[in-house]
Enzyme design. Structure first.
Site, PDB file in Angstrom:
ATOM      1  N   LYS A 280       1.006  -1.303  -0.037  1.00 42.39           N
ATOM      2  CA  LYS A 280       0.128   0.392  -0.242  1.00 42.39           C
ATOM      3  C   LYS A 280       0.906   1.345  -0.079  1.00 42.39           C
ATOM      4  O   LYS A 280       1.915   1.718   1.052  1.00 42.39           O
ATOM      5  CB  LYS A 280      -1.235   0.169   1.508  1.00 42.39           C
ATOM      6  CG  LYS A 280      -1.747   1.383   0.991  1.00 42.39           C
ATOM      7  CD  LYS A 280      -3.355   0.594   1.992  1.00 42.39           C
ATOM      8  CE  LYS A 280      -4.162   0.886   1.991  1.00 42.39           C
ATOM      9  NZ  LYS A 280      -5.576   0.755   2.925  1.00 42.39           N
ATOM     10  N   GLU A 365     -19.023  -3.997  11.620  1.00 44.05           N
ATOM     11  CA  GLU A 365     -19.891  -2.784  12.313  1.00 44.05           C
ATOM     12  C   GLU A 365     -21.570  -3.949  13.193  1.00 44.05           C
ATOM     13  O   GLU A 365     -21.682  -3.610  14.179  1.00 44.05           O
ATOM     14  CB  GLU A 365     -20.396  -2.321  11.763  1.00 44.05           C
ATOM     15  CG  GLU A 365     -20.338  -1.238  10.681  1.00 44.05           C
ATOM     16  CD  GLU A 365     -19.423  -0.940   9.820  1.00 44.05           C
ATOM     17  OE1 GLU A 365     -19.456  -2.666   9.337  1.00 44.05           O
ATOM     18  OE2 GLU A 365     -17.947  -0.903   9.220  1.00 44.05           O
ATOM     19  N   ARG A 393     -25.104  -0.098   8.253  1.00 42.49           N
ATOM     20  CA  ARG A 393     -24.914  -1.184   8.264  1.00 42.49           C
ATOM     21  C   ARG A 393     -24.992  -2.570   9.105  1.00 42.49           C
ATOM     22  O   ARG A 393     -24.600  -3.728   9.980  1.00 42.49           O
ATOM     23  CB  ARG A 393     -23.270  -1.772   8.040  1.00 42.49           C
ATOM     24  CG  ARG A 393     -22.851  -3.693   7.536  1.00 42.49           C
ATOM     25  CD  ARG A 393     -23.228  -4.066   5.880  1.00 42.49           C
ATOM     26  NE  ARG A 393     -23.054  -3.358   4.986  1.00 42.49           N
ATOM     27  CZ  ARG A 393     -21.945  -3.731   3.875  1.00 42.49           C
ATOM     28  NH1 ARG A 393     -20.832  -4.194   5.065  1.00 42.49           N
ATOM     29  NH2 ARG A 393     -21.654  -3.206   2.931  1.00 42.49           N
TER      30      ARG A 393
END
Ligand code: TPP
Ligand code: DXP
Ligand code: MG
Length: 628
Positions: A280, A365, A393
């Site tokens: 990344k 979540e 969510r």
């Protein structure tokens, strides 16, 4: 320069490997330059340059379908599909979206923004293809962070069961926004480092092949040994056991390896998982060194890697963090839970100070909320820090596991209201609608950062059931912070400006806007009452009844969907109390999707400005006089 001529992905197919590698470097440089001005998800996109090139080289978008999980890493895809000229408008109002957008390009077949939806969407598209007897590939690109999302596991389970042909590219860079967490992450770590396993497996297979052909029993034993050892050694056994053909792990920055593996995958049937290892932030040293900080980059100086820091009043997450730290010092029951947003939620310091009372559960979540509910049954005081948009969510968990059981969970709902550059997938506009309908729920919003600290304190002193504070993205107003906490009376609002005829009941961020509207009206000799509503649930009955008795007209203002919002609650109140001639004008966000831009631009589009609120007040005024 190869990049300027590449306006369709088909042109990639004429390039040589060295040209593809050169193109990768040109794209990297383009991203670093453009995002130094606009900001954006730099690190994730730098990590998928070669992967995206290879995907567009091997497959034929848009006939073959690409689905980008979360979609924050789709800038390279956008560059290669004819949108390179729009990058100066990235994440700007009416500009290029920061996530896939079907209205932008035929190459964007699926819109994302929330994590872990790609495999389900890919499965849907693959099954549709099969039902229509079409022949094309469906390719989902999902990161190791997104793979921690529950939906991804639901999809893996179903895909493996059906054996549907689709290709999952697991982009594994060991990072979510923060360093990735979870048992799956640990498993992937083993696969990442399994080159020794792979070498041993190959040597083992060679050895077993050398055993001269043996009859019967020994052959069976040899096979059994091989299978057992294969189980121990083979890469991706978890995915293989789920019905996928696992390919990899491969170097996600090596064009040759990528092309070879993707070509192999493109010729196979059934569920395929290609495990790609990337870095990344690849290619830009500051982002490589700290991809956490460079996940969502502000504009920056390329040479120094210094981001343009927005100075100003304390941010809401920093007030949340400091207040939580102060209270946690005194109250051992307080714990903090975040679904993969420790930085954004301001919990980094809390995690360092109280590691045993901090839980980053990954992009989960639903699990976060129900785990908090479980904790609450045991006398722990869980604080769920969840962005409003991501709380969507976990709606059933709030309903079924927390509110219904009346459990004392504190929801710190960040990014409530418009969020700016992330756009319509990330605005926090619907939490009022879905929370205020819940029995037992208490829901409030502060007018500024000082009241916010008192609301956090009040919430943590509250033991009667679920309680929620919604607060905006970004900084406060720069008001003085009281040194001591104040316990706010539940359900009581605050009259910030006395007035006559019309009462403006403003929620949270809209209090300042309502006061500015009152300033505009003063020159007209009009002085409405301005109320800091504070609570969506319970409403301030005494005040509402007083306004009815004194024949005020009421305007409510909220930076949330007006449908089902605070204004709806006030309308319902007056109807239930029999005040059928009460004039209530709810102002909020209509049934619209307001795209990326600045929060101010979004409020203007929604009509949440001092000018508009002043006009609404004026409109009510003459009618009020006529009636009198
Ligand atoms: C449901 C949901 N929760 C949280 C987020 C916030 N979020 C955006 S990107 C991200 C991490 C994604 O990690 P990964 O999939 O590995 O992508 P990478 O940035 O590493 O390429 C998170 C948590 C989200 N978009 N959706
Ligand atoms: C892509 C995604 O969902 C996150 O990176 C999100 O953009 C973070 O939002 P904040 O910048 O408000 O923390
Ligand atoms: Mg990742």
């Amino acid at each position: 320069m190869l990049l300027p001529d590449l306006d369709t992905p088909e042109k990639l197919k004429n390039l040589t490997i060295p040209e593809l590698e050169q193109l990768g470097q040109e794209i990297r440089q383009f991203l670093i330059e453009k995002l130094s001005k606009t900001g954006g998800h730099l690190a994730s996109n730098l990590g998928v340059v070669e992967l995206t090139l290879a995907l567009h080289y091997v497959f034929h978008s848009p006939k073959d379908k690409f689905i980008w999980d979360v979609g924050h890493q789709s800038y390279v895809h956008k560059i290669l599909t004819g949108r390179i000229g729009r990058f100066d408008t990235l994440r700007k109002y009416k500009g290029l979206a920061g996530f896939p957008k079907r209205s932008e390009s035929i190459h964007d077949v699926w819109e994302t923004g929330h994590s872990s939806t790609s495999l389900s969407a890919a499965m849907g598209m693959a099954l549709a293809r099969d039902l229509k007897k079409e022949k094309h590939k469906v390719v989902a690109v999902i990161g190791d962070g997104a793979l921690t999302g529950g939906m991804a596991f639901e999809a893996l389970n179903h895909i493996g069961h059906e054996g549907t042909s689709l290709i999952t590219i697991l982009n594994d860079n060991e990072m979510s926004i923060a360093p990735n967490v979870g048992a799956m992450h640990n498993y992937l770590g083993k696969l990442r480092t399994d080159h020794n396993y792979r070498k041993a497996k190959e040597e083992l297979e060679l050895l077993l092949k050398k055993i001269p052909a043996v009859g019967g029993k020994l052959a069976k034993t040899a096979e059994k040994i091989k299978d057992t050892l294969k189980y121990l050694l083979v890469s991706g056994i978890l995915f293989e056991e789920l019905g996928f053909t696992y390919l990899g792990p491969i170097d996600g920055h090596n064009i040759n390896e990528l092309l070879e593996c993707l070509k192999q995958a493109s010729q196979m049937e059934g569920p395929i998982l290609v495990h790609v290892i990337t870095k990344k932030g690849k290619g830009y040293a500051p982002a490589e060194e700290d991809s956490y900080a460079w996940h969502g980059a502000s504009p920056y100086k390329i040479e120094s890697g210094e981001m343009v820091k927005k100075s100003g009043p304390p941010s809401y997450p920093s007030v949340y963090a400091n207040t939580m730290m102060r209270i946690a010092e005194q109250d051992q029951r307080v714990i903090a839970i975040t679904p993969a947003m420790p930085g954004g939620s301001g919990l980094t310091k809390f995690a360092e100070r109280y590691p045993e009372r901090f839980f980053d559960v990954g992009i989960a979540e639903q699990h976060a909320v129900t785990m908090a509910a479980g904790m609450a049954t045991q006398g722990i005081k869980p604080v769920c820090a969840i962005y409003s948009t991501f709380l969507q969510r976990a709606y059933d968990q709030v309903v079924h596991d927390v509110a219904r059981q009346n459990l004392n969970v504190f929801f710190a709902i960040d990014r409530a209201g418009f969020v700016g550059e992330d756009g319509e997938t990330h605005h926090g506009l619907y939490d009022i609608g879905f929370l205020r309908s819940q029995p037992n729920m208490v829901l409030m919003m502060p007018k500024d950062e000082n009241e916010f600290q008192h609301m956090i304190y009040t919430s943590l002193q509250y033991n009667e059931g679920p309680i929620a504070v919604r607060y905006p993205r970004g900084n406060g107003l720069g008001v003085p912070m009281d040194p001591e906490f104040t316990l706010l009376p539940i359900g009581k609002s605050e009259i910030v400006r006395p007035g006559t005829e019309v009462a403006i009941l403003a929620l949270g961020t809209m209090v300042q806007v309502a006061e500015e509207a009152a300033d505009l009206l003063r020159s007209e000799g009009i002085q409405p009452m301005i109320v800091n509503a504070r609570f969506v649930k319970p409403l301030d009955r005494d005040l509402l009844l007083r306004l009815a008795k004194e024949k005020y007209h009421v305007i409510t203002v909220e930076e949330a969907a007006v449908s089902g919002g605070f204004g709806s609650a006030v309308l319902e109140f007056y109807a239930e109390e029999g005040y059928h001639d009460m004039v209530v004008n709810p102002i909020g966000v209509g049934d619209v999707l307001i795209e990326q831009g600045s929060v101010i631009e979004q409020r203007i589009e929604a009509g949440l400005t001092p000018e508009k609120i002043a006009k609404h007040t004026m409109d009510l005024w003459p009618k009020k006089r006529q009636r009198a």
